[in-house]
Scaffold this active site. Sequence first.
Site, PDB file in Angstrom:
ATOM      1  N   HIS A  89       3.312   4.120  -9.106  1.00 18.50           N
ATOM      2  CA  HIS A  89       3.117   2.307  -8.978  1.00 18.50           C
ATOM      3  C   HIS A  89       4.274   1.372 -10.310  1.00 18.50           C
ATOM      4  O   HIS A  89       4.810   0.689  -8.886  1.00 18.50           O
ATOM      5  CB  HIS A  89       1.676   2.431 -10.051  1.00 18.50           C
ATOM      6  CG  HIS A  89       0.593   2.993  -9.721  1.00 18.50           C
ATOM      7  ND1 HIS A  89      -0.089   2.406  -8.288  1.00 18.50           N
ATOM      8  CD2 HIS A  89      -0.508   3.269  -9.296  1.00 18.50           C
ATOM      9  CE1 HIS A  89      -0.957   2.437  -7.863  1.00 18.50           C
ATOM     10  NE2 HIS A  89      -1.696   3.503  -8.884  1.00 18.50           N
TER      11      HIS A  89
ATOM     12  N   ASP B 235       1.147  -1.264   0.113  1.00 15.53           N
ATOM     13  CA  ASP B 235      -0.198  -0.135   0.177  1.00 15.53           C
ATOM     14  C   ASP B 235       0.464   1.383   0.279  1.00 15.53           C
ATOM     15  O   ASP B 235       2.233   1.097   0.419  1.00 15.53           O
ATOM     16  CB  ASP B 235      -0.930   0.275   1.555  1.00 15.53           C
ATOM     17  CG  ASP B 235      -2.176   0.342   1.077  1.00 15.53           C
ATOM     18  OD1 ASP B 235      -2.368   1.069  -0.557  1.00 15.53           O
ATOM     19  OD2 ASP B 235      -2.869   0.446   2.037  1.00 15.53           O
TER      20      ASP B 235
ATOM     21  N   TRP C 160       3.200   7.875  -2.191  1.00 12.61           N
ATOM     22  CA  TRP C 160       4.267   8.204  -1.992  1.00 12.61           C
ATOM     23  C   TRP C 160       4.276   9.176  -3.720  1.00 12.61           C
ATOM     24  O   TRP C 160       5.044   9.445  -3.161  1.00 12.61           O
ATOM     25  CB  TRP C 160       5.085   6.252  -2.478  1.00 12.61           C
ATOM     26  CG  TRP C 160       6.563   7.086  -3.134  1.00 12.61           C
ATOM     27  CD1 TRP C 160       7.651   7.077  -1.917  1.00 12.61           C
ATOM     28  CD2 TRP C 160       7.224   7.106  -4.252  1.00 12.61           C
ATOM     29  NE1 TRP C 160       8.711   6.698  -3.060  1.00 12.61           N
ATOM     30  CE2 TRP C 160       8.239   7.393  -3.762  1.00 12.61           C
ATOM     31  CE3 TRP C 160       6.903   7.606  -5.278  1.00 12.61           C
ATOM     32  CZ2 TRP C 160       9.914   7.756  -4.804  1.00 12.61           C
ATOM     33  CZ3 TRP C 160       7.913   7.444  -6.332  1.00 12.61           C
ATOM     34  CH2 TRP C 160       8.656   7.684  -6.475  1.00 12.61           C
TER      35      TRP C 160
ATOM     36  N   ARG D  76      -0.091   9.752  -9.763  1.00  9.61           N
ATOM     37  CA  ARG D  76      -0.371   8.276  -9.114  1.00  9.61           C
ATOM     38  C   ARG D  76       0.519   6.972  -9.684  1.00  9.61           C
ATOM     39  O   ARG D  76       1.291   6.044  -8.968  1.00  9.61           O
ATOM     40  CB  ARG D  76      -1.913   7.972  -8.858  1.00  9.61           C
ATOM     41  CG  ARG D  76      -2.356   8.623  -7.676  1.00  9.61           C
ATOM     42  CD  ARG D  76      -3.701   8.832  -7.568  1.00  9.61           C
ATOM     43  NE  ARG D  76      -4.313   7.240  -7.673  1.00  9.61           N
ATOM     44  CZ  ARG D  76      -4.125   6.715  -6.162  1.00  9.61           C
ATOM     45  NH1 ARG D  76      -3.581   7.749  -5.183  1.00  9.61           N
ATOM     46  NH2 ARG D  76      -4.283   5.346  -5.746  1.00  9.61           N
TER      47      ARG D  76
ATOM     48  N   ASN E 159       1.479   3.469  -2.440  1.00  8.54           N
ATOM     49  CA  ASN E 159       2.268   4.108  -3.838  1.00  8.54           C
ATOM     50  C   ASN E 159       1.806   4.868  -4.472  1.00  8.54           C
ATOM     51  O   ASN E 159       2.193   5.645  -4.931  1.00  8.54           O
ATOM     52  CB  ASN E 159       2.238   2.655  -5.183  1.00  8.54           C
ATOM     53  CG  ASN E 159       2.663   1.376  -4.593  1.00  8.54           C
ATOM     54  OD1 ASN E 159       4.295   1.404  -4.493  1.00  8.54           O
ATOM     55  ND2 ASN E 159       1.707   0.299  -4.191  1.00  8.54           N
TER      56      ASN E 159
ATOM     57  N   SER F  66      -6.629  -6.022  -6.663  1.00  9.99           N
ATOM     58  CA  SER F  66      -7.170  -6.422  -5.624  1.00  9.99           C
ATOM     59  C   SER F  66      -8.893  -6.256  -7.190  1.00  9.99           C
ATOM     60  O   SER F  66      -8.811  -5.161  -7.968  1.00  9.99           O
ATOM     61  CB  SER F  66      -8.145  -5.315  -4.595  1.00  9.99           C
ATOM     62  OG  SER F  66      -8.521  -4.557  -5.123  1.00  9.99           O
ATOM     63  N   THR F  67      -9.732  -6.679  -6.712  1.00  5.82           N
ATOM     64  CA  THR F  67     -11.526  -7.085  -7.203  1.00  5.82           C
ATOM     65  C   THR F  67     -11.898  -5.624  -7.175  1.00  5.82           C
ATOM     66  O   THR F  67     -12.528  -5.178  -8.169  1.00  5.82           O
ATOM     67  CB  THR F  67     -11.648  -8.270  -6.825  1.00  5.82           C
ATOM     68  OG1 THR F  67     -12.158  -7.951  -5.205  1.00  5.82           O
ATOM     69  CG2 THR F  67     -11.813  -9.078  -7.080  1.00  5.82           C
ATOM     70  N   GLU F  68     -11.698  -4.998  -6.034  1.00  6.73           N
ATOM     71  CA  GLU F  68     -12.003  -3.483  -6.073  1.00  6.73           C
ATOM     72  C   GLU F  68     -11.528  -2.607  -6.218  1.00  6.73           C
ATOM     73  O   GLU F  68     -12.177  -1.367  -6.142  1.00  6.73           O
ATOM     74  CB  GLU F  68     -11.552  -3.241  -4.263  1.00  6.73           C
ATOM     75  CG  GLU F  68     -12.339  -3.928  -3.275  1.00  6.73           C
ATOM     76  CD  GLU F  68     -14.078  -4.466  -3.674  1.00  6.73           C
ATOM     77  OE1 GLU F  68     -14.341  -2.938  -4.023  1.00  6.73           O
ATOM     78  OE2 GLU F  68     -14.847  -5.320  -3.891  1.00  6.73           O
TER      79      GLU F  68
ATOM     80  N   TRP G 260     -10.859  -1.931  -9.341  1.00  5.84           N
ATOM     81  CA  TRP G 260     -11.387  -1.836 -10.756  1.00  5.84           C
ATOM     82  C   TRP G 260     -12.035  -0.346 -10.582  1.00  5.84           C
ATOM     83  O   TRP G 260     -12.694   0.536 -11.584  1.00  5.84           O
ATOM     84  CB  TRP G 260     -12.023  -2.686 -11.985  1.00  5.84           C
ATOM     85  CG  TRP G 260     -12.009  -3.647 -11.792  1.00  5.84           C
ATOM     86  CD1 TRP G 260     -12.522  -4.956 -11.010  1.00  5.84           C
ATOM     87  CD2 TRP G 260     -11.109  -4.593 -12.898  1.00  5.84           C
ATOM     88  NE1 TRP G 260     -11.159  -6.069 -12.066  1.00  5.84           N
ATOM     89  CE2 TRP G 260     -10.539  -5.811 -12.750  1.00  5.84           C
ATOM     90  CE3 TRP G 260     -10.144  -3.528 -13.593  1.00  5.84           C
ATOM     91  CZ2 TRP G 260      -9.726  -5.954 -13.571  1.00  5.84           C
ATOM     92  CZ3 TRP G 260      -9.565  -4.462 -14.680  1.00  5.84           C
ATOM     93  CH2 TRP G 260      -9.113  -6.232 -14.719  1.00  5.84           C
TER      94      TRP G 260
ATOM     95  N   LEU H 190      12.652 -19.180  -4.887  1.00  2.00           N
ATOM     96  CA  LEU H 190      11.201 -18.718  -4.486  1.00  2.00           C
ATOM     97  C   LEU H 190       9.820 -18.548  -5.198  1.00  2.00           C
ATOM     98  O   LEU H 190      10.509 -18.403  -6.696  1.00  2.00           O
ATOM     99  CB  LEU H 190      11.824 -17.280  -3.963  1.00  2.00           C
ATOM    100  CG  LEU H 190      10.461 -16.227  -3.322  1.00  2.00           C
ATOM    101  CD1 LEU H 190      11.744 -15.317  -2.444  1.00  2.00           C
ATOM    102  CD2 LEU H 190       9.763 -15.338  -4.429  1.00  2.00           C
TER     103      LEU H 190
END
Length: 265
Positions: free
Chosen positions: A51, A34, A39, A47, A36, A79-81, A83, A145
């Site tokens: 990212h 969280d 920042w 923005r 970005n 996240s699905t939110e 969008w 990894l």
Amino acid sequence: MLNFLKKNSDNQEKTERCFDSSKPVADHIAVIMDGNGRWAQKRMLPRIAGHKEGMNNVKVITKHASKLGVKVLTLYAFSTENWKRPTDEVNFLMKLPVDFFDVFVPELIEENVRVNVMGYKEFLPAHTQKAVENAMEQTKENTGLILNFALNYGSRAEILTAVNDIVALAKSGDLPDEVDEKTFSSHLMTASLGEALQDPDLLIRTSGEERISNFLLWQIAYSELFFTDKYWPDFTTTDLEEAIGSYQLRNRRFGGLKDTTEGDA
Ligand code: V07
């Protein structure tokens, strides 16, 4: 006098929280990356610049986690939110897997990192899906990894998909009378990580928020939680070590036993 005592105890706490290379690291670390946008705004930048910087930091933190011996790093990328954000920002975010693939995948192959993506991939634009498939395909033989991106992921949706899959199986007569935790987990998206690595040992959230925001709700039942005020692009390898150090300290309080009961009486 009081101030002196306080400083002393702060220092002690800092020392105790230091990463200890002789102790086990957290096998599976999940991160809510969280801050970005904030920042960038702090620097009077758009923005999307945040990212991009956040994506560069994914590479830095992945390499360091790999060096420390972390087995899985699960990152909440979209996240699905998400969008609901402005179209330009969403379009930019959907290009990041493409950029990431071009710029970092060769380096990650050298590092023996395997890329995995979980989420509702079928709703992503074609170029994003292609980049995701390429990243997974080109790294599938790697044994180090696992860099696991949650992309168009939401935990409640994931749980409902699992329920509906199980209902469909039951309808076809293909299921025992009772569904236990192991069976249920095998229908979640994290099942692709393999049986031993589904649940994070440690969940980190940057940028000062102390919420789970629909990320891995079932899987974090026993995870240690680490919150930091740092924005994701400012989160350093030292911060990662501090988070792991804090995990090691808390884990030690359980006497080295893997505790699965609530409370530590
Ligand atoms: C995204 C960069 C990190 C900060 C948080 C949001 C923005 C890497 C990927 C990615 C995903 C799949 C893949 C390869 C790379 C990514 C999105 C956003 C949507 F196979 N970073 N990153 N995807 N951000």
